[in-house]
Each structure stands twice: as structure tokens, then as C-alpha cells.
Design a protein around this motif. Structure first.
Motif, PDB file in Angstrom:
ATOM      1  N   PHE A 199       9.663   1.151  -4.358  1.00 33.16           N
ATOM      2  CA  PHE A 199      10.956   0.488  -4.546  1.00 33.16           C
ATOM      3  C   PHE A 199      12.074   1.525  -4.595  1.00 33.16           C
ATOM      4  O   PHE A 199      13.090   1.395  -3.905  1.00 33.16           O
ATOM      5  CB  PHE A 199      10.921  -0.348  -5.829  1.00 33.16           C
ATOM      6  CG  PHE A 199      12.222  -1.028  -6.141  1.00 33.16           C
ATOM      7  CD1 PHE A 199      12.506  -2.277  -5.635  1.00 33.16           C
ATOM      8  CD2 PHE A 199      13.162  -0.413  -6.956  1.00 33.16           C
ATOM      9  CE1 PHE A 199      13.697  -2.924  -5.925  1.00 33.16           C
ATOM     10  CE2 PHE A 199      14.364  -1.037  -7.256  1.00 33.16           C
ATOM     11  CZ  PHE A 199      14.634  -2.291  -6.741  1.00 33.16           C
ATOM     12  N   GLU A 200      11.891   2.546  -5.400  1.00 33.55           N
ATOM     13  CA  GLU A 200      12.917   3.597  -5.538  1.00 33.55           C
ATOM     14  C   GLU A 200      13.176   4.291  -4.202  1.00 33.55           C
ATOM     15  O   GLU A 200      14.327   4.601  -3.863  1.00 33.55           O
ATOM     16  CB  GLU A 200      12.493   4.623  -6.584  1.00 33.55           C
ATOM     17  CG  GLU A 200      12.475   4.098  -7.991  1.00 33.55           C
ATOM     18  CD  GLU A 200      13.852   3.711  -8.510  1.00 33.55           C
ATOM     19  OE1 GLU A 200      14.839   4.394  -8.186  1.00 33.55           O
ATOM     20  OE2 GLU A 200      13.928   2.696  -9.234  1.00 33.55           O
ATOM     21  N   ALA A 242       7.647  -8.827  -0.429  1.00 32.40           N
ATOM     22  CA  ALA A 242       6.769  -7.721  -0.046  1.00 32.40           C
ATOM     23  C   ALA A 242       5.657  -7.531  -1.080  1.00 32.40           C
ATOM     24  O   ALA A 242       4.507  -7.283  -0.715  1.00 32.40           O
ATOM     25  CB  ALA A 242       7.578  -6.438   0.109  1.00 32.40           C
ATOM     26  N   TYR A 243       5.989  -7.665  -2.340  1.00 30.12           N
ATOM     27  CA  TYR A 243       4.985  -7.524  -3.397  1.00 30.12           C
ATOM     28  C   TYR A 243       3.904  -8.603  -3.258  1.00 30.12           C
ATOM     29  O   TYR A 243       2.713  -8.312  -3.380  1.00 30.12           O
ATOM     30  CB  TYR A 243       5.653  -7.607  -4.768  1.00 30.12           C
ATOM     31  CG  TYR A 243       4.697  -7.398  -5.907  1.00 30.12           C
ATOM     32  CD1 TYR A 243       4.255  -6.114  -6.223  1.00 30.12           C
ATOM     33  CD2 TYR A 243       4.227  -8.462  -6.659  1.00 30.12           C
ATOM     34  CE1 TYR A 243       3.357  -5.908  -7.267  1.00 30.12           C
ATOM     35  CE2 TYR A 243       3.334  -8.269  -7.705  1.00 30.12           C
ATOM     36  CZ  TYR A 243       2.906  -6.984  -7.997  1.00 30.12           C
ATOM     37  OH  TYR A 243       2.017  -6.783  -9.020  1.00 30.12           O
ATOM     38  N   ASP A 260      -0.154   6.947   0.412  1.00 24.20           N
ATOM     39  CA  ASP A 260      -0.884   6.964  -0.855  1.00 24.20           C
ATOM     40  C   ASP A 260      -0.281   5.953  -1.836  1.00 24.20           C
ATOM     41  O   ASP A 260      -1.017   5.200  -2.484  1.00 24.20           O
ATOM     42  CB  ASP A 260      -0.853   8.374  -1.461  1.00 24.20           C
ATOM     43  CG  ASP A 260      -1.591   8.439  -2.780  1.00 24.20           C
ATOM     44  OD1 ASP A 260      -2.781   8.066  -2.818  1.00 24.20           O
ATOM     45  OD2 ASP A 260      -0.963   8.848  -3.782  1.00 24.20           O
ATOM     46  N   LEU A 261       1.045   5.919  -1.925  1.00 21.86           N
ATOM     47  CA  LEU A 261       1.699   4.961  -2.822  1.00 21.86           C
ATOM     48  C   LEU A 261       1.375   3.526  -2.422  1.00 21.86           C
ATOM     49  O   LEU A 261       1.100   2.677  -3.269  1.00 21.86           O
ATOM     50  CB  LEU A 261       3.212   5.171  -2.819  1.00 21.86           C
ATOM     51  CG  LEU A 261       3.736   6.405  -3.548  1.00 21.86           C
ATOM     52  CD1 LEU A 261       5.239   6.566  -3.299  1.00 21.86           C
ATOM     53  CD2 LEU A 261       3.443   6.305  -5.038  1.00 21.86           C
ATOM     54  N   VAL A 262       1.415   3.249  -1.118  1.00 22.04           N
ATOM     55  CA  VAL A 262       1.121   1.895  -0.636  1.00 22.04           C
ATOM     56  C   VAL A 262      -0.320   1.528  -0.975  1.00 22.04           C
ATOM     57  O   VAL A 262      -0.590   0.428  -1.480  1.00 22.04           O
ATOM     58  CB  VAL A 262       1.385   1.766   0.881  1.00 22.04           C
ATOM     59  CG1 VAL A 262       0.885   0.431   1.405  1.00 22.04           C
ATOM     60  CG2 VAL A 262       2.872   1.924   1.184  1.00 22.04           C
ATOM     61  N   SER A 263      -1.244   2.427  -0.712  1.00 19.63           N
ATOM     62  CA  SER A 263      -2.654   2.150  -1.012  1.00 19.63           C
ATOM     63  C   SER A 263      -2.848   1.881  -2.496  1.00 19.63           C
ATOM     64  O   SER A 263      -3.559   0.945  -2.879  1.00 19.63           O
ATOM     65  CB  SER A 263      -3.531   3.332  -0.583  1.00 19.63           C
ATOM     66  OG  SER A 263      -3.497   3.474   0.809  1.00 19.63           O
ATOM     67  N   ARG A 315       1.265  -0.722 -10.452  1.00 20.51           N
ATOM     68  CA  ARG A 315       2.672  -1.124 -10.506  1.00 20.51           C
ATOM     69  C   ARG A 315       3.614   0.071 -10.442  1.00 20.51           C
ATOM     70  O   ARG A 315       4.711  -0.027  -9.905  1.00 20.51           O
ATOM     71  CB  ARG A 315       2.948  -1.948 -11.749  1.00 20.51           C
ATOM     72  CG  ARG A 315       2.327  -3.318 -11.664  1.00 20.51           C
ATOM     73  CD  ARG A 315       2.619  -4.118 -12.910  1.00 20.51           C
ATOM     74  NE  ARG A 315       1.952  -5.400 -12.810  1.00 20.51           N
ATOM     75  CZ  ARG A 315       2.562  -6.541 -13.004  1.00 20.51           C
ATOM     76  NH1 ARG A 315       3.822  -6.569 -13.316  1.00 20.51           N
ATOM     77  NH2 ARG A 315       1.896  -7.669 -12.912  1.00 20.51           N
ATOM     78  N   GLN A 316       3.190   1.197 -10.991  1.00 20.29           N
ATOM     79  CA  GLN A 316       4.038   2.396 -10.929  1.00 20.29           C
ATOM     80  C   GLN A 316       4.208   2.840  -9.478  1.00 20.29           C
ATOM     81  O   GLN A 316       5.291   3.235  -9.068  1.00 20.29           O
ATOM     82  CB  GLN A 316       3.431   3.537 -11.765  1.00 20.29           C
ATOM     83  CG  GLN A 316       4.258   4.813 -11.737  1.00 20.29           C
ATOM     84  CD  GLN A 316       5.665   4.622 -12.287  1.00 20.29           C
ATOM     85  OE1 GLN A 316       5.847   4.029 -13.331  1.00 20.29           O
ATOM     86  NE2 GLN A 316       6.660   5.117 -11.565  1.00 20.29           N
TER      87      GLN A 316
END
Length: 183
Positions: free
Chosen positions: A26-27, A58-59, A9-12, A19-20
Motif C-alpha cells: 500500500f505504501e 485488490a485485497y 516477496d511482499l506480494v507472496s 497484513r504488514q
């Protein structure tokens, strides 16, 4: 929801520009990426610098990740390639041994993860060995030596479009070879 579903979900969300979500990734993954870089580079400052470079890369390439569930492996692969590039620039003779590739696993990986990663590396190596020289050379130039399409084009005296096609075809052939090797 389990941890991997959360990561997907975060990747999508990050791929859609959140950005969050990228900050949360990242964390979650910074410690393992940093540990992987430190294990190979053995220099705190250089490992931090490389880990930052990995996150920037990666970004910039996140939109190219087709399967959000593959994020962890994709990020490890970027890190391994960037470590190899950094070490090869520092000490060109260090790449003579396959252990450089084999030893890029983060020391915090669980034994089962290490076993799976080792099997995947063996399958990749076997797949590369079975490719035609042009396919293998194109893949290695782009992914292993981190050469741009323009550089490969210039060195092989072929248009950039041809190099893109070669990469596409070579990746497809490599995927088939790796699948055969892992069966």
C-alpha cells in the motif's frame, strides 16, 4: 535484492495473509494509484475514495493473482477499470472515445513504461477485435462493465457455470491473440 524482487516477496507474503506486507505494498503503490485516479477523475475527494476502493478490491482478489511479479500492472488494471466504471456512471457518454482507456496511465510513469503500456493496450485492443463476439462480449461484460457472473448469467440465459467456462476459454483465447499481436 532489487526493488521488483522485494515487491514479489511482499506480494507472496500478502497472499499468505501477512497484513504488514500488504501495508508495505500500500505504501509503495498508493501514490501512483491515487495519481492515476486523480488524473482521470479530476476531483481530490473522489480520487481518494476510488483509490481506497481499489485497495479494498485488490485485497479481496489478491489470492487470484497468479504471478506476484505482475502486481503493479494488475493493480493499474484494477484502477483503470474502476475509473472507467466510475466515469461511466457519472457521464455515460464519456466512454465513446478510446482515449479514456489510453489516458488512464499514471502521469508519473516513466516514458519507457508508458510506451510498453501503450503497446500492451494496442495488443489487447487488437486481440479483443479478433475474438468471436461471444468471447468478446463475455470478457467486456465481466472486466469492462464489472458485471457479476450472476448478472451475465441472467442476461445471457446461461447457467453461472457456463459463464465461468466462457470466461476461462475467452481469457485463454485473448491471451493467444494478444501474444500474436505483440509479436
Amino acid at each position: 535484492m532489487n526493488e521488483w524482487t522485494d515487491i514479489e516477496d511482499l506480494v507472496s507474503r500478502a497472499q499468505r495473509g501477512d497484513r504488514q506486507a500488504y501495508g508495505d505494498l500500500f505504501e509503495a503503490f498508493w501514490p501512483s494509484i491515487y495519481a492515476m485516479a486523480l488524473a482521470r477523475l479530476r476531483d481530490v475527494d473522489e480520487a481518494q475514495d476510488l483509490a481506497q476502493d481499489v485497495w479494498v478490491h485488490a485485497y479481496m482478489k489478491l489470492d487470484q493473482l497468479r504471478q506476484p511479479a505482475a502486481f503493479a500492472g494488475w493493480l493499474r488494471q484494477i484502477t483503470a477499470r474502476m475509473v472507467i466504471n466510475r466515469v461511466s456512471r457519472r457521464h455515460p457518454g464519456d466512454l465513446a472515445d478510446d482515449t479514456l482507456i489510453d489516458d488512464t496511465a499514471a502521469p508519473c510513469d516513466a516514458p519507457l513504461d508508458q510506451l510498453i503500456q501503450r503497446e500492451e493496450l494496442d495488443g489487447l485492443r487488437q486481440g479483443l477485435d479478433r475474438l468471436k463476439p461471444m468471447d468478446r462480449d463475455t470478457l467486456l461484460a465481466f472486466y469492462y462493465n464489472d458485471q457479476s457472473l450472476e448478472t451475465i448469467s441472467r442476461e445471457s440465459a446461461a447457467p453461472v457455470g457456463t459463464i465461468k467456462r466462457r470466461l476461462h476459454v475467452a481469457r485463454k483465447r485473448l491471451r493467444q491473440e494478444v501474444e500474436c499481436a505483440l509479436q
